[in-house]
Design an enzyme around this catalytic site. Structure first.
Site, PDB file in Angstrom:
ATOM      1  N   HIS A  78      -3.578   1.622  -1.297  1.00  0.00           N
ATOM      2  CA  HIS A  78      -4.445   2.238  -1.980  1.00  0.00           C
ATOM      3  C   HIS A  78      -5.759   1.692  -1.905  1.00  0.00           C
ATOM      4  CE1 HIS A  78      -0.839   4.297  -3.975  1.00  0.00           C
ATOM      5  NE2 HIS A  78      -0.498   3.137  -4.365  1.00  0.00           N
ATOM      6  N   ASP A 122       5.968   4.885   1.605  1.00  0.00           N
ATOM      7  CA  ASP A 122       5.754   4.399   0.124  1.00  0.00           C
ATOM      8  C   ASP A 122       5.819   5.698  -0.869  1.00  0.00           C
ATOM      9  OD1 ASP A 122       4.749   1.804  -1.411  1.00  0.00           O
ATOM     10  OD2 ASP A 122       4.296   3.515  -2.555  1.00  0.00           O
TER      11      ASP A 122
HETATM   12 ZN   LIG Z   1       4.242   2.501  -4.048  1.00  0.00          ZN
END
Ligand SMILES: [Zn+2]
Length: 309
Positions: free
Chosen positions: A125, A162
């Site tokens: 992220h 993910d």
């Molecule tokens: Zn994650």
């Protein structure tokens, strides 16, 4: 088949407070599962801190020094509601990125075939100048740029399974024709990006979103019809995996229904693709995964696949 297992003790000291799901016990759960004798053949390596120049291929100096100035002497500094610096966070983050770099060195030089980098904090992220979603430095992006700059890799593919979209990785490689970024993830879901129409300036971003409740069949269908054909066609010199295990059915944060068997199968399928153009070179980095037992079992299945076992 020589498979590396890269980790570092500093990953146990980065602690964002009681009740935070991205906790040191995640690494302890992985270590406990990998004590099994089936993992005796792993070459265990301590991560070193990433060289500054490796980080600077992804993050500007102004961001790195701002992070360093934000480290508290004690307690926590929140960079977003879920992403907090403790006094030890940056040491862990530098070693996490450094573990990724070291694994690339070993695999690109041929001294290992595959590697799993069990480090925290995770990275997918983190954008060039943004810490968010438990991530500070983008480990997989640092690895990809290092492979190109130091080892001459012309094309690097990143596959991110993910449960959350790797928005930071996508942002970093949006206009990079030498890196293919492919993601399966739950959508709509945090962080809100990852629609199929997000393709990058050179059509090297590939998003395969999955609805909440999707299971192994849907995941493998996305690999078969979307992700694997694109990776094959790209003919990467190196395959990197952003290996988050929070798409597991027991995960408290995710809403998908994968099992450790699905992670094992996906790993084998990705290794088959890496055999075609990348001499089998695969470096996998830990991202999410928050049910400790499911995480341990999923990493075991993933690493056994990386070992060719
Ligand atoms: Zn994650």
């Amino acid at each position: 088949m020589r498979t590396l297992f890269v980790t570092h003790a500093s990953g146990l000291t980065h602690n964002m407070g009681p009740g935070h799901p991205e906790q040191p016990d995640r690494l302890r759960a992985i270590e406990r599962h990998l004590e099994n004798e089936r993992f005796q053949a792993l070459a265990r390596v301590d991560a070193v801190a990433a060289p500054r120049e490796a980080l600077l291929r992804v993050h500007p100096e102004s961001y790195l020094s701002a992070l360093e100035r934000s480290v508290p002497r004690e307690g926590l500094t929140a960079l977003d509601p879920d992403t907090l610096l403790c006094p030890h966070t940056l040491e862990a983050a530098f070693h996490a990125a450094g573990g990724a770099v070291a694994a690339v060195d070993e695999v690109m030089s041929g001294s290992a075939d595959t590697a799993f980098v069990a480090v925290r904090p995770p990275g997918h992220h983190a954008g060039p100048t943004t810490a968010m979603g438990f991530c500070f430095l983008n480990n997989v992006a640092t690895a990809a740029r290092h492979a190109a700059a130091v080892h001459g890799a012309e094309r690097v593919a990143i596959v991110d399974f993910d449960v959350h979209h790797g928005n930071g990785t996508q942002e970093i490689f949006w206009a990079d024709r030498n890196v293919l970024f492919c993601s399966t993830h739950q959508a709509p879901y945090y962080p809100g990006t990852g629609a199929t129409g997000e393709r990058g300036d050179f059509d090297t971003i590939v998003n395969a979103p999955l609805w909440a409740g999707a299971g192994g069949d849907d995941f493998h269908e996305a690999l078969t019809t979307v992700v694997l054909p694109r990776v094959k066609r790209f003919e990467p010199d190196l395959l990197l995996i952003s290996a988050g295990f929070d798409a597991h059915q027991n995960d408290p944060l995710g809403g998908l229904r994968l099992t450790e068997h699905d992670f094992s199968e996906a790993t084998k399928r990705l290794m088959d693709v890496a055999d075609r153009s990348a001499k089998g070179r695969v470096v996998s980095l830990l991202e999410g995964g928050y049910d400790l037992d499911a995480l341990g079992r999923s990493v075991s299945a993933h690493v056994l696949a990386l070992m060719g076992a």
